[in-house]
Design a protein around this motif. Structure first.
Motif, PDB file in Angstrom:
ATOM      1  N   PRO A 237      -1.278  45.025 -66.111  1.00 14.01           N
ATOM      2  CA  PRO A 237      -1.831  44.125 -65.095  1.00 14.01           C
ATOM      3  C   PRO A 237      -1.508  42.668 -65.411  1.00 14.01           C
ATOM      4  N   VAL A 238      -1.483  41.860 -64.378  1.00 14.47           N
ATOM      5  CA  VAL A 238      -1.176  40.432 -64.498  1.00 14.47           C
ATOM      6  C   VAL A 238      -2.428  39.631 -64.171  1.00 14.47           C
ATOM      7  N   ILE A 239      -2.657  38.588 -64.957  1.00 17.50           N
ATOM      8  CA  ILE A 239      -3.748  37.647 -64.696  1.00 17.50           C
ATOM      9  C   ILE A 239      -3.107  36.379 -64.151  1.00 17.50           C
ATOM     10  N   LEU A 240      -3.469  36.025 -62.930  1.00 20.47           N
ATOM     11  CA  LEU A 240      -2.834  34.913 -62.224  1.00 20.47           C
ATOM     12  C   LEU A 240      -3.822  33.748 -62.139  1.00 20.47           C
ATOM     13  N   ILE A 241      -3.401  32.581 -62.594  1.00 20.17           N
ATOM     14  CA  ILE A 241      -4.231  31.379 -62.509  1.00 20.17           C
ATOM     15  C   ILE A 241      -3.608  30.449 -61.471  1.00 20.17           C
ATOM     16  N   ALA A 242      -4.380  30.173 -60.417  1.00 18.54           N
ATOM     17  CA  ALA A 242      -3.929  29.268 -59.345  1.00 18.54           C
ATOM     18  C   ALA A 242      -4.917  28.113 -59.285  1.00 18.54           C
ATOM     19  N   ASN A 243      -4.725  27.150 -60.169  1.00 11.92           N
ATOM     20  CA  ASN A 243      -5.670  26.054 -60.351  1.00 11.92           C
ATOM     21  C   ASN A 243      -5.131  24.811 -59.657  1.00 11.92           C
ATOM     22  N   TYR A 244      -5.849  24.339 -58.624  1.00 14.03           N
ATOM     23  CA  TYR A 244      -5.346  23.233 -57.804  1.00 14.03           C
ATOM     24  C   TYR A 244      -3.915  23.528 -57.359  1.00 14.03           C
ATOM     25  N   PHE A 245      -3.733  24.740 -56.853  1.00 12.15           N
ATOM     26  CA  PHE A 245      -2.420  25.215 -56.425  1.00 12.15           C
ATOM     27  C   PHE A 245      -2.373  25.390 -54.910  1.00 12.15           C
ATOM     28  N   PHE A 246      -3.353  26.097 -54.351  1.00 11.54           N
ATOM     29  CA  PHE A 246      -3.331  26.388 -52.923  1.00 11.54           C
ATOM     30  C   PHE A 246      -3.443  25.127 -52.068  1.00 11.54           C
ATOM     31  N   ASP A 247      -4.032  24.059 -52.606  1.00  7.70           N
ATOM     32  CA  ASP A 247      -4.206  22.837 -51.811  1.00  7.70           C
ATOM     33  C   ASP A 247      -2.915  22.041 -51.653  1.00  7.70           C
ATOM     34  N   SER A 248      -1.883  22.413 -52.423  1.00  2.49           N
ATOM     35  CA  SER A 248      -0.651  21.621 -52.447  1.00  2.49           C
ATOM     36  C   SER A 248       0.553  22.372 -51.916  1.00  2.49           C
ATOM     37  N   ILE A 249       0.325  23.544 -51.316  1.00  3.93           N
ATOM     38  CA  ILE A 249       1.424  24.331 -50.751  1.00  3.93           C
ATOM     39  C   ILE A 249       1.183  24.497 -49.249  1.00  3.93           C
ATOM     40  N   PRO A 250       2.233  24.852 -48.484  1.00  2.77           N
ATOM     41  CA  PRO A 250       2.095  24.884 -47.030  1.00  2.77           C
ATOM     42  C   PRO A 250       0.982  25.808 -46.534  1.00  2.77           C
ATOM     43  N   GLN A 251       0.359  25.366 -45.466  1.00  2.00           N
ATOM     44  CA  GLN A 251      -0.664  26.152 -44.771  1.00  2.00           C
ATOM     45  C   GLN A 251      -0.591  25.793 -43.298  1.00  2.00           C
ATOM     46  N   ASP A 252      -1.190  26.616 -42.463  1.00  2.00           N
ATOM     47  CA  ASP A 252      -1.192  26.371 -41.018  1.00  2.00           C
ATOM     48  C   ASP A 252      -2.539  25.816 -40.579  1.00  2.00           C
ATOM     49  N   SER A 253      -2.573  25.336 -39.349  1.00  2.00           N
ATOM     50  CA  SER A 253      -3.803  24.781 -38.781  1.00  2.00           C
ATOM     51  C   SER A 253      -4.062  25.417 -37.421  1.00  2.00           C
ATOM     52  N   PHE A 254      -5.340  25.747 -37.171  1.00  2.00           N
ATOM     53  CA  PHE A 254      -5.738  26.367 -35.903  1.00  2.00           C
ATOM     54  C   PHE A 254      -6.990  25.672 -35.373  1.00  2.00           C
ATOM     55  N   VAL A 255      -7.167  25.810 -34.064  1.00  2.00           N
ATOM     56  CA  VAL A 255      -8.338  25.272 -33.384  1.00  2.00           C
ATOM     57  C   VAL A 255      -8.902  26.368 -32.493  1.00  2.00           C
ATOM     58  N   ILE A 256     -10.213  26.468 -32.419  1.00  2.00           N
ATOM     59  CA  ILE A 256     -10.854  27.340 -31.425  1.00  2.00           C
ATOM     60  C   ILE A 256     -11.578  26.431 -30.441  1.00  2.00           C
ATOM     61  N   GLU A 257     -11.149  26.472 -29.194  1.00  2.00           N
ATOM     62  CA  GLU A 257     -11.753  25.668 -28.129  1.00  2.00           C
ATOM     63  C   GLU A 257     -12.246  26.607 -27.037  1.00  2.00           C
TER      64      GLU A 257
END
Length: 461
Positions: free
Chosen positions: A177-197
Protein backbone atom coordinates in the motif's frame (compact mmCIF):
# COMPACT_ATOMS: atom_id res chain seq x y z
CA UNK A 1 -12.45 54.47 -19.21
CA UNK A 2 -9.46 52.14 -19.25
CA UNK A 3 -9.27 49.84 -22.23
CA UNK A 4 -9.11 46.17 -21.17
CA UNK A 5 -7.41 43.48 -23.23
CA UNK A 6 -9.15 40.10 -23.26
CA UNK A 7 -6.49 37.49 -22.50
CA UNK A 8 -8.92 34.59 -22.77
CA UNK A 9 -12.69 34.30 -22.77
CA UNK A 10 -15.28 31.87 -21.40
CA UNK A 11 -12.94 29.14 -20.21
CA UNK A 12 -13.64 26.47 -17.62
CA UNK A 13 -11.59 27.44 -14.58
CA UNK A 14 -9.49 24.25 -14.73
CA UNK A 15 -8.47 25.12 -18.34
CA UNK A 16 -7.65 28.75 -17.65
CA UNK A 17 -4.30 30.43 -18.32
CA UNK A 18 -4.18 31.07 -14.56
CA UNK A 19 -2.58 27.66 -14.13
CA UNK A 20 0.09 28.41 -16.73
CA UNK A 21 0.89 31.57 -14.76
CA UNK A 22 1.10 29.42 -11.63
CA UNK A 23 3.50 26.96 -13.27
CA UNK A 24 5.63 29.76 -14.71
CA UNK A 25 6.00 31.25 -11.24
CA UNK A 26 7.27 28.05 -9.60
CA UNK A 27 9.53 27.14 -12.53
CA UNK A 28 11.07 30.60 -12.34
CA UNK A 29 11.21 30.98 -8.55
CA UNK A 30 12.20 27.45 -7.55
CA UNK A 31 13.27 27.32 -3.88
CA UNK A 32 13.30 31.11 -3.57
CA UNK A 33 9.51 30.90 -3.21
CA UNK A 34 10.16 29.56 0.31
CA UNK A 35 13.62 30.99 0.95
CA UNK A 36 12.20 34.50 0.60
CA UNK A 37 9.03 33.64 2.57
CA UNK A 38 6.82 34.46 -0.42
CA UNK A 39 4.81 31.23 -0.39
CA UNK A 40 3.45 30.52 3.12
CA UNK A 41 4.29 27.13 4.61
CA UNK A 42 4.58 27.47 8.40
CA UNK A 43 0.94 26.51 9.04
CA UNK A 44 1.25 23.29 7.04
CA UNK A 45 4.91 22.27 7.42
CA UNK A 46 5.57 22.32 11.14
CA UNK A 47 6.31 19.75 13.88
CA UNK A 48 2.69 19.71 15.10
CA UNK A 49 1.42 18.74 11.63
CA UNK A 50 4.18 16.15 11.25
CA UNK A 51 3.34 14.68 14.65
CA UNK A 52 -0.36 14.36 13.72
CA UNK A 53 0.48 12.70 10.38
CA UNK A 54 2.97 10.38 12.06
CA UNK A 55 0.36 9.13 14.51
CA UNK A 56 -2.16 8.46 11.73
CA UNK A 57 0.42 6.65 9.57
CA UNK A 58 1.40 4.52 12.56
CA UNK A 59 -2.26 3.63 13.14
CA UNK A 60 -2.66 2.62 9.49
CA UNK A 61 0.47 0.46 9.62
CA UNK A 62 -0.87 -1.25 12.74
CA UNK A 63 -4.02 -2.09 10.76
CA UNK A 64 -2.00 -3.34 7.78
CA UNK A 65 0.25 -5.62 9.83
CA UNK A 66 -2.60 -6.95 11.96
CA UNK A 67 -4.55 -7.85 8.80
CA UNK A 68 -1.43 -9.37 7.21
CA UNK A 69 -0.86 -11.59 10.26
CA UNK A 70 -4.41 -12.90 9.88
CA UNK A 71 -3.79 -13.61 6.20
CA UNK A 72 -6.30 -10.96 5.09
CA UNK A 73 -3.89 -8.41 3.64
CA UNK A 74 -0.90 -8.89 1.34
CA UNK A 75 2.42 -7.28 2.29
CA UNK A 76 5.67 -7.95 0.49
CA UNK A 77 8.51 -7.85 3.08
CA UNK A 78 11.03 -7.39 0.27
CA UNK A 79 9.47 -4.12 -0.92
CA UNK A 80 9.16 -0.87 1.01
CA UNK A 81 5.91 0.72 2.05
CA UNK A 82 6.14 4.05 0.24
CA UNK A 83 5.12 7.38 1.75
CA UNK A 84 4.78 9.81 -1.17
CA UNK A 85 4.52 13.55 -0.57
CA UNK A 86 3.00 15.47 -3.48
CA UNK A 87 4.44 18.95 -4.00
CA UNK A 88 6.80 18.78 -1.04
CA UNK A 89 7.81 22.45 -1.46
CA UNK A 90 10.18 23.69 1.23
CA UNK A 91 10.89 20.11 2.36
CA UNK A 92 10.22 20.98 5.99
CA UNK A 93 7.19 18.74 6.43
CA UNK A 94 9.20 15.75 5.17
CA UNK A 95 12.07 16.61 7.52
CA UNK A 96 9.80 16.95 10.56
CA UNK A 97 7.92 13.77 9.65
CA UNK A 98 11.07 11.68 9.34
CA UNK A 99 12.36 13.00 12.66
CA UNK A 100 9.08 12.21 14.40
CA UNK A 101 8.10 8.94 12.74
CA UNK A 102 11.31 7.00 12.26
CA UNK A 103 12.49 6.64 15.89
CA UNK A 104 9.08 5.25 16.85
CA UNK A 105 8.88 3.00 13.80
CA UNK A 106 12.35 1.57 14.42
CA UNK A 107 11.21 0.48 17.90
CA UNK A 108 7.95 -1.03 16.64
CA UNK A 109 7.15 -4.75 16.16
CA UNK A 110 7.07 -4.24 12.38
CA UNK A 111 10.40 -2.40 12.04
CA UNK A 112 11.68 -5.14 9.72
CA UNK A 113 9.37 -3.92 6.95
CA UNK A 114 11.25 -1.33 4.85
CA UNK A 115 9.80 2.19 4.72
CA UNK A 116 10.64 4.79 2.08
CA UNK A 117 9.66 8.46 1.94
CA UNK A 118 9.48 9.96 -1.57
CA UNK A 119 9.44 13.74 -1.97
CA UNK A 120 7.99 14.94 -5.28
CA UNK A 121 7.60 18.19 -7.17
CA UNK A 122 7.37 19.21 -10.83
CA UNK A 123 10.27 21.70 -10.62
CA UNK A 124 13.71 20.08 -11.21
CA UNK A 125 15.59 22.80 -9.32
CA UNK A 126 13.58 22.06 -6.17
CA UNK A 127 14.51 18.37 -6.32
CA UNK A 128 18.15 19.29 -6.77
CA UNK A 129 17.99 21.46 -3.65
CA UNK A 130 16.57 18.61 -1.55
CA UNK A 131 19.09 16.12 -2.90
CA UNK A 132 21.99 18.39 -2.01
CA UNK A 133 20.78 19.34 1.47
CA UNK A 134 23.11 18.02 4.17
CA UNK A 135 20.32 17.43 6.68
CA UNK A 136 18.61 14.99 4.32
CA UNK A 137 21.84 13.08 3.65
CA UNK A 138 21.58 10.52 6.53
CA UNK A 139 18.11 9.51 5.31
CA UNK A 140 19.34 9.28 1.71
CA UNK A 141 22.34 7.15 2.75
CA UNK A 142 20.03 4.81 4.69
CA UNK A 143 17.80 4.32 1.63
CA UNK A 144 14.85 5.82 3.51
CA UNK A 145 14.50 8.98 1.41
CA UNK A 146 14.21 9.41 -2.34
CA UNK A 147 12.99 12.04 -4.79
CA UNK A 148 10.99 12.14 -8.01
CA UNK A 149 9.62 14.58 -10.58
CA UNK A 150 5.83 14.22 -10.50
CA UNK A 151 3.61 16.61 -12.44
CA UNK A 152 -0.13 16.50 -11.77
CA UNK A 153 -0.72 17.95 -15.24
CA UNK A 154 1.22 15.12 -16.91
CA UNK A 155 0.70 12.14 -14.63
CA UNK A 156 3.02 9.32 -15.61
CA UNK A 157 5.68 7.04 -14.10
CA UNK A 158 8.78 8.81 -12.84
CA UNK A 159 12.33 7.76 -12.00
CA UNK A 160 13.50 7.94 -8.40
CA UNK A 161 16.60 10.09 -8.25
CA UNK A 162 18.67 7.94 -5.87
CA UNK A 163 17.60 4.34 -6.46
CA UNK A 164 17.00 4.82 -10.19
CA UNK A 165 13.80 2.77 -9.88
CA UNK A 166 10.94 3.64 -12.19
CA UNK A 167 8.04 4.40 -9.88
CA UNK A 168 5.05 3.21 -11.84
CA UNK A 169 1.53 1.83 -11.27
CA UNK A 170 2.80 -1.68 -11.86
CA UNK A 171 2.32 -4.61 -9.43
CA UNK A 172 5.92 -5.69 -10.00
CA UNK A 173 7.14 -2.22 -9.00
CA UNK A 174 4.81 -1.21 -6.15
CA UNK A 175 2.98 -4.06 -4.45
CA UNK A 176 2.55 -2.67 -0.94
CA UNK A 177 0.00 0.00 0.00
CA UNK A 178 0.98 3.62 -0.60
CA UNK A 179 0.64 6.47 1.89
CA UNK A 180 -0.03 9.70 0.01
CA UNK A 181 0.54 13.12 1.61
CA UNK A 182 -1.19 16.02 -0.16
CA UNK A 183 -0.32 18.96 2.08
CA UNK A 184 -1.34 22.35 0.67
CA UNK A 185 -1.51 20.58 -2.68
CA UNK A 186 -5.13 20.59 -3.83
CA UNK A 187 -5.40 24.38 -3.41
CA UNK A 188 -2.68 24.99 -6.00
CA UNK A 189 -3.77 22.71 -8.85
CA UNK A 190 -6.55 23.21 -11.42
CA UNK A 191 -10.18 22.95 -10.36
CA UNK A 192 -13.51 23.90 -11.90
CA UNK A 193 -16.18 26.33 -10.75
CA UNK A 194 -19.97 25.86 -10.74
CA UNK A 195 -23.00 27.90 -9.78
CA UNK A 196 -26.50 26.77 -8.83
CA UNK A 197 -29.09 29.42 -9.68
CA UNK A 198 -32.80 28.76 -9.07
CA UNK A 199 -31.98 25.09 -8.59
CA UNK A 200 -30.18 24.84 -11.95
CA UNK A 201 -26.54 23.75 -12.23
CA UNK A 202 -24.37 26.11 -14.29
CA UNK A 203 -20.75 25.99 -15.33
CA UNK A 204 -19.00 29.13 -14.14
CA UNK A 205 -16.88 30.25 -17.10
CA UNK A 206 -13.91 32.55 -16.62
CA UNK A 207 -12.77 35.49 -18.74
CA UNK A 208 -9.37 37.07 -18.02
CA UNK A 209 -8.69 40.68 -18.92
CA UNK A 210 -5.64 42.87 -18.46
CA UNK A 211 -4.70 46.51 -18.81
CA UNK A 212 -2.28 45.43 -21.56
CA UNK A 213 -1.46 42.53 -23.85
CA UNK A 214 0.29 39.73 -21.91
CA UNK A 215 2.88 38.00 -24.08
CA UNK A 216 4.88 36.87 -21.00
CA UNK A 217 2.84 34.84 -18.50
CA UNK A 218 5.92 34.61 -16.30
CA UNK A 219 5.99 38.36 -15.64
CA UNK A 220 5.84 38.70 -11.80
CA UNK A 221 3.79 41.92 -12.12
CA UNK A 222 1.02 40.26 -14.17
CA UNK A 223 -1.30 39.92 -11.15
CA UNK A 224 -1.42 43.70 -10.76
CA UNK A 225 -2.97 43.98 -14.22
CA UNK A 226 -5.29 40.96 -14.38
CA UNK A 227 -9.01 40.96 -13.62
CA UNK A 228 -11.25 37.88 -13.41
CA UNK A 229 -14.83 37.86 -14.70
CA UNK A 230 -17.13 34.86 -14.26
CA UNK A 231 -20.32 34.06 -16.11
CA UNK A 232 -22.60 31.11 -15.24
CA UNK A 233 -23.81 29.10 -18.24
CA UNK A 234 -26.49 26.41 -17.68
CA UNK A 235 -25.31 22.85 -18.31
CA UNK A 236 -27.30 20.90 -20.86
CA UNK A 237 -25.66 17.52 -20.24
CA UNK A 238 -23.32 15.75 -17.87
CA UNK A 239 -20.07 17.65 -17.72
CA UNK A 240 -17.42 15.02 -16.92
CA UNK A 241 -16.51 11.68 -18.45
CA UNK A 242 -16.21 10.21 -14.94
CA UNK A 243 -19.77 9.27 -13.81
CA UNK A 244 -18.98 9.67 -10.12
CA UNK A 245 -18.03 13.32 -10.60
CA UNK A 246 -21.36 13.96 -12.31
CA UNK A 247 -23.26 12.15 -9.54
CA UNK A 248 -21.75 14.48 -6.95
CA UNK A 249 -22.67 17.53 -9.07
CA UNK A 250 -26.21 16.20 -9.56
CA UNK A 251 -26.60 15.78 -5.81
CA UNK A 252 -25.42 19.35 -5.25
CA UNK A 253 -27.98 20.55 -7.78
CA UNK A 254 -30.74 18.65 -5.97
CA UNK A 255 -29.73 19.72 -2.46
CA UNK A 256 -28.47 23.30 -2.81
CA UNK A 257 -30.95 25.86 -4.18
CA UNK A 258 -28.35 28.63 -4.53
CA UNK A 259 -24.60 28.05 -4.34
CA UNK A 260 -21.19 28.81 -5.83
CA UNK A 261 -18.54 26.19 -5.38
CA UNK A 262 -15.35 24.79 -6.81
CA UNK A 263 -15.00 21.19 -7.92
CA UNK A 264 -11.59 19.46 -7.53
CA UNK A 265 -11.66 17.54 -10.81
CA UNK A 266 -7.88 17.49 -11.31
CA UNK A 267 -7.34 16.56 -7.67
CA UNK A 268 -9.73 13.63 -8.07
CA UNK A 269 -8.01 12.63 -11.32
CA UNK A 270 -4.76 12.59 -9.32
CA UNK A 271 -6.24 10.30 -6.67
CA UNK A 272 -7.49 7.99 -9.41
CA UNK A 273 -3.97 7.83 -10.84
CA UNK A 274 -2.50 6.88 -7.46
CA UNK A 275 -5.13 4.17 -7.05
CA UNK A 276 -3.12 2.34 -9.70
CA UNK A 277 -0.34 1.78 -7.14
CA UNK A 278 -0.24 -0.86 -4.43
CA UNK A 279 -3.30 -2.67 -5.77
CA UNK A 280 -5.36 0.46 -5.08
CA UNK A 281 -4.62 0.48 -1.34
CA UNK A 282 -4.09 4.07 -0.23
CA UNK A 283 -3.94 6.11 2.94
CA UNK A 284 -4.29 9.78 1.98
CA UNK A 285 -3.35 12.54 4.42
CA UNK A 286 -4.28 16.06 3.41
CA UNK A 287 -4.43 19.55 4.89
CA UNK A 288 -5.46 22.78 3.24
CA UNK A 289 -7.71 25.81 3.33
CA UNK A 290 -11.16 24.70 2.31
CA UNK A 291 -14.63 23.41 3.09
CA UNK A 292 -15.68 20.05 4.52
CA UNK A 293 -19.38 20.72 5.19
CA UNK A 294 -22.05 21.17 2.47
CA UNK A 295 -23.45 24.25 4.24
CA UNK A 296 -20.08 25.92 3.67
CA UNK A 297 -20.76 25.88 -0.08
CA UNK A 298 -23.66 28.29 0.34
CA UNK A 299 -23.16 32.04 -0.09
CA UNK A 300 -19.62 31.71 -1.41
CA UNK A 301 -18.20 34.28 -3.85
CA UNK A 302 -16.72 33.36 -7.23
CA UNK A 303 -13.26 31.77 -6.84
CA UNK A 304 -10.62 34.48 -6.46
CA UNK A 305 -6.93 33.64 -6.13
CA UNK A 306 -5.27 34.18 -2.77
CA UNK A 307 -1.99 35.72 -3.96
CA UNK A 308 1.40 34.91 -2.45
CA UNK A 309 3.82 34.97 -5.37
CA UNK A 310 1.86 32.03 -6.71
CA UNK A 311 -1.83 31.70 -5.82
CA UNK A 312 -4.17 29.27 -4.12
CA UNK A 313 -7.91 28.61 -4.03
CA UNK A 314 -10.12 27.14 -1.34
CA UNK A 315 -10.51 23.36 -1.61
CA UNK A 316 -13.89 21.64 -1.79
CA UNK A 317 -13.06 18.80 0.62
CA UNK A 318 -16.73 17.91 0.79
CA UNK A 319 -16.60 16.79 -2.85
CA UNK A 320 -13.37 14.84 -2.27
CA UNK A 321 -14.93 13.14 0.77
CA UNK A 322 -18.03 12.27 -1.25
CA UNK A 323 -15.84 10.72 -3.94
CA UNK A 324 -13.93 8.65 -1.35
CA UNK A 325 -17.04 7.38 0.44
CA UNK A 326 -18.85 6.55 -2.84
CA UNK A 327 -15.73 4.65 -3.92
CA UNK A 328 -16.03 2.42 -0.85
CA UNK A 329 -13.39 4.27 1.15
CA UNK A 330 -13.34 5.61 4.70
CA UNK A 331 -13.38 9.34 5.44
CA UNK A 332 -11.75 10.61 8.65
CA UNK A 333 -12.77 14.18 9.43
CA UNK A 334 -13.59 16.14 12.55
CA UNK A 335 -17.23 16.85 13.42
CA UNK A 336 -16.50 20.53 14.12
CA UNK A 337 -15.54 23.48 11.92
CA UNK A 338 -11.80 23.99 11.48
CA UNK A 339 -11.18 27.70 11.14
CA UNK A 340 -7.56 27.87 9.95
CA UNK A 341 -6.75 24.63 8.17
CA UNK A 342 -8.73 21.50 7.31
CA UNK A 343 -7.03 18.20 8.21
CA UNK A 344 -8.46 14.94 6.82
CA UNK A 345 -7.46 11.33 6.23
CA UNK A 346 -8.89 8.91 3.66
CA UNK A 347 -8.49 5.15 3.30
CA UNK A 348 -9.12 3.65 -0.14
CA UNK A 349 -9.00 0.18 -1.67
CA UNK A 350 -8.82 -2.88 0.56
CA UNK A 351 -9.25 -1.51 4.07
CA UNK A 352 -7.25 -3.45 6.67
CA UNK A 353 -9.09 -4.16 9.94
CA UNK A 354 -11.76 -1.65 8.84
CA UNK A 355 -9.08 0.95 9.62
CA UNK A 356 -9.85 0.76 13.34
CA UNK A 357 -6.40 1.87 14.53
CA UNK A 358 -6.24 4.46 11.74
CA UNK A 359 -9.49 6.04 12.87
CA UNK A 360 -8.46 5.94 16.52
CA UNK A 361 -5.17 7.62 15.65
CA UNK A 362 -7.01 10.30 13.67
CA UNK A 363 -9.32 10.94 16.61
CA UNK A 364 -6.37 11.36 18.95
CA UNK A 365 -4.23 13.42 16.58
CA UNK A 366 -6.88 15.66 15.02
CA UNK A 367 -10.28 15.52 16.74
CA UNK A 368 -8.87 15.90 20.26
CA UNK A 369 -6.37 18.65 19.49
CA UNK A 370 -5.49 19.27 15.89
CA UNK A 371 -2.96 21.37 13.99
CA UNK A 372 -5.87 23.76 13.44
CA UNK A 373 -6.42 24.01 17.21
CA UNK A 374 -2.73 24.61 17.79
CA UNK A 375 -2.63 27.34 15.14
CA UNK A 376 -5.60 29.09 16.80
CA UNK A 377 -3.79 28.90 20.14
CA UNK A 378 -0.56 30.17 18.57
CA UNK A 379 -2.29 33.26 17.20
CA UNK A 380 -3.31 34.18 20.75
CA UNK A 381 -0.05 33.28 22.47
CA UNK A 382 2.21 35.07 19.99
CA UNK A 383 0.62 38.37 21.01
CA UNK A 384 1.81 37.73 24.57
CA UNK A 385 5.49 36.92 23.95
CA UNK A 386 6.62 40.25 25.43
CA UNK A 387 4.89 39.48 28.74
CA UNK A 388 5.78 35.77 29.03
CA UNK A 389 8.35 34.41 31.45
CA UNK A 390 11.19 32.10 30.46
CA UNK A 391 9.37 28.99 31.82
CA UNK A 392 6.26 29.99 29.85
CA UNK A 393 8.22 30.49 26.63
CA UNK A 394 9.97 27.14 27.12
CA UNK A 395 6.62 25.43 27.71
CA UNK A 396 5.13 26.82 24.52
CA UNK A 397 8.19 25.89 22.47
CA UNK A 398 8.04 22.37 23.89
CA UNK A 399 4.32 22.15 23.08
CA UNK A 400 5.07 23.27 19.49
CA UNK A 401 7.55 20.42 18.99
CA UNK A 402 10.41 22.96 19.02
CA UNK A 403 9.01 24.82 16.03
CA UNK A 404 11.77 27.06 14.66
CA UNK A 405 9.30 29.56 13.14
CA UNK A 406 7.78 30.11 16.59
CA UNK A 407 11.25 30.32 18.11
CA UNK A 408 12.30 32.93 15.55
CA UNK A 409 9.20 35.03 16.34
CA UNK A 410 9.75 34.98 20.10
CA UNK A 411 13.58 35.10 19.96
CA UNK A 412 14.07 38.74 21.11
CA UNK A 413 12.00 38.09 24.24
CA UNK A 414 13.47 34.63 24.75
CA UNK A 415 17.01 36.06 24.57
CA UNK A 416 16.18 38.76 27.12
CA UNK A 417 14.71 36.22 29.55
CA UNK A 418 17.68 33.88 29.14
CA UNK A 419 20.28 36.59 29.79
CA UNK A 420 18.41 37.64 32.94
CA UNK A 421 17.63 34.10 34.15
CA UNK A 422 18.92 32.34 37.24
CA UNK A 423 21.63 29.84 36.15
CA UNK A 424 19.35 27.03 37.39
CA UNK A 425 17.46 27.46 34.08
CA UNK A 426 20.54 27.22 31.87
CA UNK A 427 20.36 23.44 31.49
CA UNK A 428 16.79 23.61 30.20
CA UNK A 429 17.71 26.46 27.87
CA UNK A 430 20.66 24.52 26.42
CA UNK A 431 18.47 21.44 25.87
CA UNK A 432 15.81 23.60 24.19
CA UNK A 433 18.31 25.26 21.87
CA UNK A 434 19.79 21.90 20.85
CA UNK A 435 16.29 20.57 20.15
CA UNK A 436 15.52 23.60 17.98
CA UNK A 437 18.83 23.22 16.11
CA UNK A 438 18.14 19.56 15.43
CA UNK A 439 14.61 20.19 14.12
CA UNK A 440 15.55 23.10 11.88
CA UNK A 441 15.84 22.70 8.12
CA UNK A 442 17.64 25.85 6.94
CA UNK A 443 16.77 26.87 3.39
CA UNK A 444 19.87 28.94 2.64
CA UNK A 445 23.41 29.46 3.82
CA UNK A 446 24.58 31.26 5.82
CA UNK A 447 21.57 31.09 8.12
CA UNK A 448 21.14 33.88 10.66
CA UNK A 449 18.88 31.87 12.98
CA UNK A 450 21.52 29.18 13.46
CA UNK A 451 24.07 31.92 14.21
CA UNK A 452 21.79 33.42 16.87
CA UNK A 453 21.24 30.01 18.45
CA UNK A 454 25.01 29.48 18.64
CA UNK A 455 25.45 32.89 20.26
CA UNK A 456 22.84 32.08 22.90
CA UNK A 457 24.44 28.70 23.56
CA UNK A 458 27.85 30.34 24.13
CA UNK A 459 26.23 32.70 26.64
CA UNK A 460 24.79 29.93 28.84
CA UNK A 461 26.94 26.82 28.32
Amino acid sequence: MEKRHIIEADKPLSQSLLWQIQRAYFLQAGMTAWQDNVVPSDISSNPVMARAYSRIVFGYLHDCFAAAQQGDFALDPGQPINIVELGAGSGRLAYHFLQTFLPRYQQSPFAGQPIRYIMTDFVPQILEFWQGHGRFQPYIDAGILDFGLFDVMKMRPFALRNSGQLFAPDPDTVQNPVILIANYFFDSIPQDSFVIEDGLLCQNLLTLTSSQAEPDLGDPAIWQRLALHYEPIPLEKSFYEEPLYNQILDDYEAALPEARFSFPNVGLDCLQYWCGFGDGRLLILTSDRGYTLPDSLLNQPDPLPNLHGSFSLMVNYHAISEYISRSGGIVCRVPHYQDNIQVLAYVLGQIPQRARKTQLAFAGAVEEGSPDDFHALKRVVEKQYATMSLPELLSFLRLSGWDTAIFADCLPHFRDRVLQADPIWHGDVVAALHNIQERYLPLREPDTLLTEIEQLLSAVE
